[in-house]
Design a protein around this motif. Sequence first.
Motif, short mmCIF file in Angstrom:
data_model
loop_
_atom_site.label_atom_id
_atom_site.label_comp_id
_atom_site.label_asym_id
_atom_site.label_seq_id
_atom_site.Cartn_x
_atom_site.Cartn_y
_atom_site.Cartn_z
N ASP A 178 43.29 49.18 38.96
CA ASP A 178 43.75 48.72 37.63
C ASP A 178 43.80 47.19 37.58
OD1 ASP A 178 43.97 51.27 36.83
OD2 ASP A 178 46.18 51.38 36.82
N SER A 179 44.31 46.61 38.64
CA SER A 179 44.45 45.13 38.57
C SER A 179 43.09 44.48 38.59
CB SER A 179 45.30 44.62 39.74
OG SER A 179 44.62 44.85 40.95
N LYS A 180 42.17 45.05 39.36
CA LYS A 180 40.81 44.48 39.42
C LYS A 180 40.16 44.62 38.06
CE LYS A 180 36.39 45.40 41.67
NZ LYS A 180 35.65 46.50 42.33
N HIS A 181 40.31 45.80 37.51
CA HIS A 181 39.71 46.06 36.21
C HIS A 181 40.31 45.13 35.14
CE1 HIS A 181 37.35 48.40 33.48
NE2 HIS A 181 38.41 48.58 32.65
N ALA A 182 41.58 44.94 35.26
CA ALA A 182 42.26 44.06 34.27
C ALA A 182 41.67 42.67 34.34
CB ALA A 182 43.76 44.02 34.57
N LYS A 183 41.39 42.19 35.59
CA LYS A 183 40.82 40.84 35.71
C LYS A 183 39.43 40.81 35.09
CE LYS A 183 43.15 39.32 39.89
NZ LYS A 183 43.09 39.44 41.34
N GLU A 184 38.64 41.83 35.35
CA GLU A 184 37.29 41.84 34.81
C GLU A 184 37.32 41.88 33.29
OE1 GLU A 184 35.47 45.20 36.59
OE2 GLU A 184 35.34 44.30 38.58
N GLU A 185 38.28 42.62 32.80
CA GLU A 185 38.30 42.86 31.35
C GLU A 185 38.76 41.65 30.55
OE1 GLU A 185 40.55 46.22 30.21
OE2 GLU A 185 38.84 47.54 30.25
#
Length: 1706
Positions: A178-185
Amino acid sequence: MADDGKASRMLDALQNDLKALCMETKKKYPHIKDSCEEAIIKVRGAAANPQSTLAQITTQILYPLVQAAETKDPKIVKLSIGLMQRLIVADVVDAGSGEHIVETLWMLMENGIEELKVLQSVTLLLTTSSVIQGPNLAKALVLCFRLHFTKDATVVNTASATVRQLVSVVFERVLAEDSKHAKEETGEDETDEQMNLEELKVLSASPPKTLRPAAADAYLMFQDLVQLVNADQPLWLLGLTEMTRTFGLELLESVLTTFPSVFYNHPEFNFLLKERVCALVIKLFSPNIKYRASVPASVQQATPLDKPYFPIAMRLLRVVSVLIQKYYPLLVTQCEIFLSLMVKFLDGDRPMWQRGLALEVLHKLAIQPNLLQSFCTNYDMKPHATKIFQDIVNSMGAFVQSLFISPQSSMASQLAGGGQGSSQGQSPALLAGMPVGPGVSPQPAFFYRGVYLPLCVNIPTGQAKSLYLEMLDKLEPPTIPEGYGVSVAYYCLLDIVRSIHLVMMGPHATNEGLGGASEHYKPSEEERKIHEQLVNSAWCGLLAALTVLLEACTDEAATENVLKAIQTFASLAGKLDLTTPRDAFITALCKSCLPPHYTLTVLNNASVAAAASSSSMTRGHQRSPSTESQHQYYDSEVRHQVVAVGTALATPSLPVGAQQGPVMLTNKNLQCMRATLSMAHCHGGVLGAAWHLLLTTLQHLVWILGLKPSTGGSLKAGRSTAETNAVITTAVIADLPVLSSMLSRLFESSQHLDDVALHHLIDALCQLSRESMELAYTNREPSLFAVAKLLETGVVNLGRVEVLWRPVTNHLLDVCQHPHVRMREWGVEAVTYLVKAALTHKHNPPLKDNQKLQTLLLSPLSEVSLVGHPDVRQKQLESLLHILHSCGELLHHGWPLILNIIGAINDNHSEHLVRLAFQCLQLVVTDFLPLMPWACLPLTVDTAAKFGSQTQELNISLTAIGLMWNISDYFYQNQEKLRASLTSDNQVFPDFPGVPNMPPFDKLWMCLYARLGDLCVDSRPAVRKSAGQTLFSTIAAHGALLHNQTWQAVLWQVLFPLLDKVRQLSDSASTDKVDQGGNILIHHSRNTQQKQWAETQVLTLSGVARVFSTKQKILQGLGDFPRAWALLLDFIHTAALSKSNEVSLAALKSLQEMLQAGRSSSAMPSNYADDSDAKSSGPHPIAEDSIANWNTAWKVWHTIGTEVTKPPPDEVTRGSDAYIPSQPFLTALVHIFPHLFQHIKPRFVVSDFSRLASVLSGCVSVPVHGDSSPFILPSFTEVVVTPLQEGVLQALAAVEKEVTEGNGATKAMVPQLFTLLLQFSSYSCQAPHYGNVITRPHTTKGSTDWVTMNFVPFAEKSLSMVVSLYQTTSSWQEVIEAQVLKNIIQGLIVPLRMKYRCPAQTTWKLAITTLLTVLQEGLQLAREHPTHFREMWPVLGTALDSFLFSNSPPPANQSSEDAERDESIDCQVVELIREEILPYASSTPSDFIVSIMVLLNKGSIESASGTDSECDGFKLREEFAKTCFETLLQFSLLTPTDFDVKLDNSGNAGSSKTLESSNGNMSQSIKGCLGADDSTQITTKLAVTSLLHRFREVLVRYVEDEKLSGKCPLPRHRIAEISFVLKAIATLLSSLKKAPVEKVDSMTWAQLIGLYPHLVEVGGSSNSGTPQLWRSLREVLLQYAQLLHAPTTSSSADSNDNTHGVINGT
C-alpha cells in the motif's frame, strides 16, 4: 567495495557448503554430487565475472539441493536446508525457485523430517522477500499450520509462533504494498475499480479483482481463518485439515490488533470484518449468554457447544475488546450488540469468571474517553437506540451492589467457582489468616453489612491491567479470588469518571480535577449536548456504586479515590448545570461526612429525590432503610476509629424538646469532610444551589467537633469541653486547626468564583444562617457557622465588593436584630468586621474618590442603628471609632452616614453607649471637620446638638455644647474656604423662611444658632446655661460674618422663638422643690424648677439684649428693626413683671443695656449732634424709626414701673400675700430712666412727667423684706440714702437739668417736679403706705416681715433739691402761677410742726432752713405778684406758728448747747419776720400781719404764761421770747413818724441795720401800713396789756413761793423765769419811754406802775437770789427812775384818749 566483499564472501560460503554436500553425497548419491559440482563451477564463474549475479545461477544451485532433500537422509537434508537458507538469506530466490523450495519443504513436512528446520526455512523464505505469493504462500502457511498440530510439543510451540509470525508477515506485505503504491500514485489520478459487494458476499478461493497481490493473499488468508474458527472448510489454505478455535481466535485477535489500517484502507477487508468476523463473534457469544449459573446443570442441555468454555470465552472477549477498541467507527452497530452482550456477562447469575472477564474488558473500554464519548454519541443520544453507555454504568453499579447483598445462596457460591464463597459474610476478624489486631495495618478492603471483600489488585489510574484475559494457557475457569470483582469494578468506576472528565475538560485535564476553579469549560453547543448525555447516562449507576463503595471502604487511599471520583463527577454535572446529578453526588458526599442516621432533613430529602430518579436503572438494588440500620453502627465501629464524640446540632425538623444523644465521628467522617471541603474549594463555581447542602453539612460537622467562630470568621476549637460539649481524641486535636484552616481556605477561594457562583454561595450561607436564626428563636443554642463564614467570604471578596455587599450585609443586619444574644453578637461582629475590612481594602479606583463605594460600604454600619439591642449598638460604635482612627481621612463622602450613626443615639440608650458615640463625635469634630464635605457640616451641628440634648449623661451634654463652640470656631477660621465651596442646596440646609436669598455660609451659621437655641430650652438647667452662653458668645464673636439680611433670620427664627419658648416653659415650670437625690446640695435659689428656669430666662434675655446692644448698627439696617425692638421690649416687659426677683432684675439690666447701646449708636445714621435734629438731618426712615423705638422703650419702662409699683388690693395686709418688688429691681428700674430720658427728652411732656412721677413715687413707697433690710438700710448711726432713693433723685436730677436748661416747652414740668419733690420730702415725717400692707419702721424689730424704708435722708435730699430748684426757677412765670411757694411751705408745715417728734432731728432743722431760704427768694416775688401769692400767706402763717410753737417737747437729754442752738433757730425765724415781713407790712395782707403779731405776742408771752411749762419738758426760750418781745415792741409801739428819728437808738440796733439797708419805698409802705391799720395798733396794745398782766402774775407767784420755800432756793427755771420777767419789764419800760407819748395809753402806764410794789417785794423776799436776779432787778428799778417825776398835762390828756381808744377797740 564493501558490497563486492560481501558478495564474494557469500560466494565463498556457498562454495564451501556445496563442497560439503558434495563430499556427503559422493558415495551414496553421485548424481547429487555431480549437480553440486556443476553448481560449484557456476558459483566460481560468478565469482570470477563481476558482471554476473548470484540470482542468475540460483536455479542451478537449487537443483542439487532439492535432490538432496528428497533423499530424506537427515544429515543431507540438514545440509540442503542450510544451503537453501543461505540462498534465501542472500535474497536470490525468484518465484520459480521459491516454488521449488516450498515444494521441498512440504515434502519434508509430510515426512516429518527436520520439522524445526523446515519451520525456520519457511519463516526465512516468507520474511526475506515477497516472491512467494498466491498458492505458494497458502501452501507455506498450511505447512506451518499442520506442523502446529503434530505431537512434538517443541514443534507445536515453534509452529505456533511461526504461524503467528507468518500471518503478520502476510499483512505486513499489504502495508508495504500500500505504501509503495501510494508513492507511485501521487500525482496520478488513477481511480480504483469499484468493489463489487455482491461478488464479495459469495465465498470464493479467488480474491476480489480490486485487490493487489499482497492484499489478495491477506484477504484470502483472513477469510480462511474465520472459516476455520467457524469450523468451516478453508478455501485458500488447502490441505489444512485441523484447526482449534482457540488458536484461530488468537490469530484473528493478533491480526485485528496489529493491522487495523488494512481493514480501514481496504473496503474488501472491511467487508470481511463486518460480514464474517462479527457474525462469528455473535455466534460464539451464544453459549455464554444462554448459560445461567443459577439453573441446575441437569436441566441444561449437555451439548459441548452450549456450555461456556473458558478459553474460548476469554479469547472471544479479547477479540471483542479489540474490535471495539480498534474498529469502533467501522462497526458501530455490531459494537452495540457486543456491548449489550457483554453487559449481560455482569448479571448476578453468571459465573464469577465470566463477570471478571467482562469487567476486565469493560475496564479497557472505560479508560478510553473517546470510546465512551462515541458510545454515548452513537447509542445514548440516538432516539431509538439502546442507551448502551447508561447500561454499562448501571450494570456496573448493580454488580457492585449485588456483591454486598449478604444472603447469597450456597448453591450460587458453589457454582461460582468452588467453595470460596462460604466465608463470605463473616467478620474479618474470624477469617483465618487475616491480619487483624493492634499494630497490623489491615489489607485495604470493602466491608459492608457483614460482607467483607478485600481490594486485591492495584491498578494505576488510567490503565487497564487484565489478569484473566491474559490466561491463554488455562483451559479450566480459574478460581477468581473474592474481592477481585469488586476491585476491578472499583477501578473501572473510577476510570469511567476520569474518562468523562477528560472528554469534557480535554486530554490535558488533571485527573483529580482539583484545579476546578481555574479550568475553563467552554464547549460548543454540540459538545455540550454530548457531555450532558454522558453525565445523564452515567450518574445513577455511578452514584449507586460509589456510595456503596464509599460506605464499605476501609482503606483511606481507596476512600480518597472514591471521594475524588464523587467530587469530580459532581463538578462535571455542575459545569453542565445538571442540578439533579450534581446535588445527588454532593448529598452522597455530605452524608458520608456525618455519622450514620444523623437527622439532617436537607440531605435525606436530596437523596430521596436522587434515588427516585436512579431507581429505574439500578435494577432494584436500592437499599431499604430497615436492612441498613441493622449493620450500620456495627460496620462503622468495626471499620473505623471513633475520633470525636459531640452533640448534634438541633435542626428545625427536630421537635423542641427532643433530646439527641451524643453522636460519634470516625476518622473516615473527617476524611470525607476534608473531601467535601476540597469539593467546595475546587468546584465552588459550579455548586449553585448545592452550596446549601454542603454548608449545612459542614456546619453540623463543625458543631459536633465543637469549633467556634473567632475573629474574622475563622473557626477555632473551643478551649474546654465545657465550652464545646465535644470529646475529641488526641488523634484529631492536631487535625482541628487543619480542618479549620481548610474551612477558611474554602471561603478564601470564593474570591476565584465568578459573580454568579459567589451569589450562590452567599445565598446558601444566608439560608443556612436563617435556619440558625429560626432555631435560636426557640432559644436553642444556634450555630454561628453561617454568619462566621459569610464574614470570611465577604472579607476575601472585597475586590468586587459591589457584587456581594448588599446580600451579605442585609442578611447580617437581620442577624443583628435577633433576640438571641450570641446570634446577634456575631451578626454585629460580622457587619463591623466587614465594614472595617472593606474600608481598609485597596480598592480600584481608590476608595477616597469613590463616593458610591463609600456610601455602599458604610450603609450597613449605618443601618445597624435601627437595631434596638444595646450590645449591637455598642459594637457598632466601637467599630466606628476604630474606623475613624484607622481610615477617617479617606471617607470624604461617607460622612453623612457616619454622622447618622453617631447621631442615632437616643435617651433609651445606656450611658455607656452615649459616651461611646460621643467619643466618635469628638474625634470627628477635633480631627475631621476639614476633611468633611461642606454638606455634612449642618449634619455635624445637628449631631452635636443631639448629644447636647441627650439626658443620660449631663457631662456629655455640656461637652457637646463645647463641641458646638469648636465647630463655630472652625467655621470662622475657614470662612474663606467654606464660602468658596458652599452651595445653596435645599437638601442640605433647612429652610429659613423670610430670608429668600440667604448665602449658604450664613445658612451654616443659622443651623448652628438654631441648634444651640433648641438646647437653650433643655430640661436640665446646666445644659440650658451652657447652651445659652455658647449661643450668645458665638453670636457675639462671629455674628459679624453674617450677611445683614441673615440677621433677620437670627432674630425671628432663633432669638425670639427662644425667648418665647423660655417664657412659656418658665411659666409652666413646677414650683415644687427639686428632689435632692444623692448628696448634692441644691442652693435655695435653685431648689425648684421654676427657680432654675429663672436662671435660663435671665441668660436668654440678657443675651438677646446684648445682641441688640452690640449689633445695633447692623440691626438698625433691617426693615423690621422697630418690630424686633418692640418685641424684645415686650419680652423685657413680661420678664420684668416676673415674680422672680432674679428674672425681673435681669430684665431691667437687659433694658438698660439696650438703651445704653442705643444711645451710643443713635448718632449713627448721620452725624447729627442731637436727637432732636434727627428728623431734619438724618435719613428720614431711620430717624423716625428711632424716635418710635425710643417711645416704645419709654412706654415699656412706664408700664413696667406702673405695674410693678401698683400696691396690692386693700384687703391684702400681709406682704407675703402680695408680690412686692425687691429693692435692687426698683433701683435698676429707676437707674434706667436717665439713659432713656436722653433719647426721649425732646418729646418728654408734662403728661410723661406725671407718669414718671407716679412710677418714682410708687418705687419709693415699696417696703423692704425684713430679711434683706440689713443689706439695704443703713445702720442707724450713718444716715444715707438707699440706692433706690439715690436713683430716684438722679432721675429727677436729670429731668431737672433738662427743665432748667431746656426750652420753654419743658418749663411746664417745673410745678410737677416741685410737687413730686415735696411729696418725697414729706416722707421724712410720714413714710408712704404700700396699699394696706402692714409694715414696721426700720428702727424697730418686730414680727412684721416688711420694713418701711428710712426715708429721712431721701426726704432731706429731696428738700435740698426743692431749695436749689426754687432758687433757680422762683421767678419763672410757671412757678409763680403754680403757687409753688405756697406748696413748698405747705409741705414744710408737718416737719415744722412735729419738730422734735420728727424721726430725725435734722428734718425740722432742714425744713426751717429751707423755709428761710425760699422765703428770702419768694417774699419779694409775693409782694410783686400779690394775686398769685394770695393763698400763700395764710399757709406761711400756719407754718411759722407750727414751728415756733410746736407741741413737741425737746428731748429730755438735750444739752444746754443744743437748746441754745435750737433757740437761736427760733430767733432766726423771728428775725426773718422782723426784717423781711413786718417792714413791708403795707404790701402784705393785713390778716397775715395780724397773725404774725399774734405769733410774736405768743412768743413773747411764752415764758411768762406758763410757769409750769418746764414740767412738760419744754425749755424756756428766754432769748426767743426776748426777741419776739423786742420785735413786737418794735413794730407795735413805734409810730411811723418816729421811725427815722430813733434809728441810732441802741436798743434797736438790729432792726436799724436792716432798715438801713432796705430801700426807701419799702419804709414808705410800712409806714403807710402801720398808720393805716388801727386794728394792728389795738392788737399791739392788747398784747402789751396781756404781757403786763402776765408779768404781774409771775412776780406775785414768785414772792409767794419764795416765802413758802424758806431756806430752800426755788428751782433754777423759776429763778430764770423771774429773771426774764424782770428783764422784760425793763425792756418794756425802756421801749415805752422811747415811744411817742400818744401811742402809750394811761392804762398801760398804770399797769406798769402797778408792778412796782411787786418788784420791791421780789427784792425783799428773795433769800436765794442769784447775781443775775439782782442785776435784772436793779435794771428794772432803774428804769422806773424816770417815772418818778410827774408827767406833763398834755400827755395825760393824750393818755386818756388812748385809754378810751383802747377800751373802744376791745
